[in-house]
Write an enzyme that holds these catalytic residues in place. Structure first.
Site, PDB file in Angstrom:
ATOM      1  N   ARG A 267     -45.878 -38.724 -16.097  1.00  0.00           N
ATOM      2  CA  ARG A 267     -44.883 -39.460 -16.886  1.00  0.00           C
ATOM      3  C   ARG A 267     -45.523 -40.028 -18.150  1.00  0.00           C
ATOM      4  NH1 ARG A 267     -41.321 -42.298 -12.028  1.00  0.00           N
ATOM      5  NH2 ARG A 267     -40.995 -40.320 -10.958  1.00  0.00           N
ATOM      6  N   ARG A 282     -48.657 -48.637 -12.999  1.00  0.00           N
ATOM      7  CA  ARG A 282     -47.871 -47.750 -13.866  1.00  0.00           C
ATOM      8  C   ARG A 282     -48.847 -46.825 -14.566  1.00  0.00           C
ATOM      9  NH1 ARG A 282     -42.781 -48.220 -15.720  1.00  0.00           N
ATOM     10  NH2 ARG A 282     -42.623 -50.371 -14.996  1.00  0.00           N
ATOM     11  N   GLU A 354     -40.614 -52.229  -7.311  1.00  0.00           N
ATOM     12  CA  GLU A 354     -40.081 -50.974  -6.785  1.00  0.00           C
ATOM     13  C   GLU A 354     -41.177 -50.057  -6.221  1.00  0.00           C
ATOM     14  OE1 GLU A 354     -37.878 -48.799  -9.744  1.00  0.00           O
ATOM     15  OE2 GLU A 354     -38.120 -46.899  -8.671  1.00  0.00           O
ATOM     16  N   SER A 357     -37.023 -45.179  -4.429  1.00  0.00           N
ATOM     17  CA  SER A 357     -35.734 -45.133  -5.080  1.00  0.00           C
ATOM     18  C   SER A 357     -34.952 -44.007  -4.432  1.00  0.00           C
ATOM     19  CB  SER A 357     -35.937 -44.859  -6.564  1.00  0.00           C
ATOM     20  OG  SER A 357     -34.720 -44.960  -7.232  1.00  0.00           O
ATOM     21  N   ARG A 395     -48.375 -46.674  -5.783  1.00  0.00           N
ATOM     22  CA  ARG A 395     -47.813 -48.007  -5.546  1.00  0.00           C
ATOM     23  C   ARG A 395     -47.895 -48.382  -4.069  1.00  0.00           C
ATOM     24  NH1 ARG A 395     -42.771 -48.985  -9.765  1.00  0.00           N
ATOM     25  NH2 ARG A 395     -44.017 -48.501 -11.615  1.00  0.00           N
TER      26      ARG A 395
END
Length: 428
Positions: A267, A282, A354, A357, A395
């Site tokens: 990403r 991140r 988070e 999802s 994460r």
RNA sequence: GGAGGGAUCGCAUAGUCUGGCCUAGUGCGCACGCCUGGAAAGCGUGUAGACGGUGUAAGUCGUCUCGAGGGUUCGAAUCCCUCUCCCUCCGCCA
């Protein structure tokens, strides 16, 4: 992409759906554009039908009669071409607008602008307040010499890190355990291609919206020039798993069809400068186990709850406090009609963040990817597709390190993972 | 990177040289029917998708699709161009 029938039969509902997402799109002018394009298309097709009908007669004629017929049909052919160009242009104009239309949010999705408007629906487990100074994952990782962000930046830049030693073994233990749990529920494990074509990216709804979040692959000449291979690094296995059955017609008896894909995820994280810069929370590259389901429309809302249950089963076993939020309309993304996020407790940030999802995209992706099933009447209908994170390794590792850290600097391993890791603790 | 061969209605294939008789033939498979005590065999019928017009509907009509896109032509599976994918061989390579 959504059904144009909504525009034609129920424009008020469409306008309402857009209002709930705070989007300002002119529905009436879109509706009249749709009518116009169909009117011109019919006119073009009528000319074409006449051309074909009279063209066939030419083969039976000869001499002057034939020459006259050729000239007459040539005029019709020209008219047809003009009308065809006009019809194609109108279609393109309409399509360009229509593909931007988001999936109408489910009635139970809360209306709101940002993730702060998401609604917490359940809180599981209590964050423990240890009687020693809590470290964040990077401090723990550096102390144990299992996370090296500094050298990651040296070699690849910011938002990259090395995992080493026990962190690597932990990653593969998590992945293997996750595959065992989910294949036990009938999910088929998949190692998909991670370089994908533009079609697959468009079909899942990442394009045209999020082009700046995706790495493109090609040949760089070293002087700033770039020749694209037409391939992109997938940001999630959702993309190749959705593409798996593109252009196919599935049998209803085979649904639901469930997959669990393992992939590295890439990403660009454009627009997140200065946000979550510490450690591996991140990053541009991480590994993930992702669930993906193909179901009938009747099954899809039950399936959404079912996938959430699988996520809960996994996070429960990790012995991490967490909460479940129902994501609001402004934070849903175009493809999803409804989305649940699981937010784990991160002691190092003193916050819920988070880690999974889970989305029901209903027929939004299926329509773009042309994935259908044959129902009992023999009719072909669009499937519904859903996706949910099983384990986002980075994460999840953070949550495990931070929640299970001990006063002596060691980190305990949850019982479920111990057989996979061969130990009950990392560190001294 | 180089050379060559391919892609046709679920599968297999015909058709492409020589444009109109292709509304794409045939075999297999599949579905239904006949026959049978039941089955097999045999016989018969059917057997893609998308978009749109019309209709309450069953339906019906039109257009498009022979890997994809463009072009030539009154007319393209067929001729021309571009692209994609697959296969074989050579080179390189984990």
């Amino acid at each position: 992409m959504i059904d144009v029938a909504l525009l034609r039969d129920n424009p008020e509902a469409l306008a309402d759906s857009l209002r709930r997402r705070f989007l300002d799109i002119d529905v009436p002018s879109l509706a009249s554009l749709d009518e116009e394009r169909r009117r011109v298309r019919v006119a073009a097709e009528d000319l074409r039908a006449e051309q074909r009908r009279r063209g066939k007669e030419i083969a039976t004629l000869s001499g002057d009669e034939k020459q006259e017929a050729i000239a007459a049909v040539a005029r019709i052919a020209n008219d047809y071409k003009d009308k065809l160009v006009a019809a194609d242009a109108l279609d393109a104009e309409f399509e360009a607008e229509w593909v931007k239309m988001p999936n109408p949010a489910h009635a139970s999705a809360p209306v709101g602008h940002t993730d702060e408007d998401n609604i917490e629906i359940e809180r599981i487990g209590e964050p423990v307040a240890p009687d020693f100074e809590v470290l964040d994952h990077l401090a723990i990782g550096e102390a144990l010499d299992i996370i090296d962000a500094e050298r990651g930046a040296k070699v690849s830049g910011s938002r990259f890190a090395y995992l080493k030693g026990a962190a690597v073994l932990y990653e593969f233990a998590l992945v293997r355990w996750g595959l065992d749990v989910l294949s036990g529920h009938g999910f088929t494990p998949v190692a998909p291609p991670i370089l994908v074509r533009e079609d697959a990216l468009f079909g899942t709804g990442f394009l045209p919206g999020a082009r700046d979040q995706v790495y493109a692959v090609g040949v760089a000449d070293g002087e700033g020039g770039f020749e694209s291979d037409g391939l992109y690094l997938a940001g999630t296995a959702e993309i190749p798993l959705a593409g798996l059955h593109m252009d196919e017609i599935l049998e209803e008896a085979d649904l639901p069809r469930r997959y669990v894909g393992f992939s590295t995820c890439f990403r660009r994280e454009a627009g997140t400068y200065g946000k979550d810069t510490r450690g591996i929370f991140r990053v541009h590259q991480f590994d993930k186990l992702e669930m993906f389901a193909y179901v009938t429309p009747d099954q899809s809302w039950d399936e959404h709850e079912y996938l959430l249950e699988r996520e809960r089963e996994i996070v429960d076993a990790l012995e991490i406090p967490y909460r479940i939020v129902n994501v609001c309309t402004g934070d849903l993304g175009d493809p999803a009609a409804k989305k649940y996020d699981i937010e784990a407790w991160f002691p190092g940030q003193n916050a819920y963040r988070e880690i999974t999802s889970c989305s029901n995209t209903t027929d939004f992706q299926a329509r773009r990817l042309r994935i259908r099933y044959r129902d009992e009447q023999g009719d072909n209908r669009l499937v519904h597709t859903l996706n949910g994170t099983a384990i986002a390794v980075g994460r999840t590792l953070i949550a495990l390190l931070e929640n299970h850290q001990q006063a002596d600097g060691s980190v305990l391993i949850p019982a479920a993972l111990q057989p996979y890791l061969g130990t009950d603790r990392i560190g001294p």
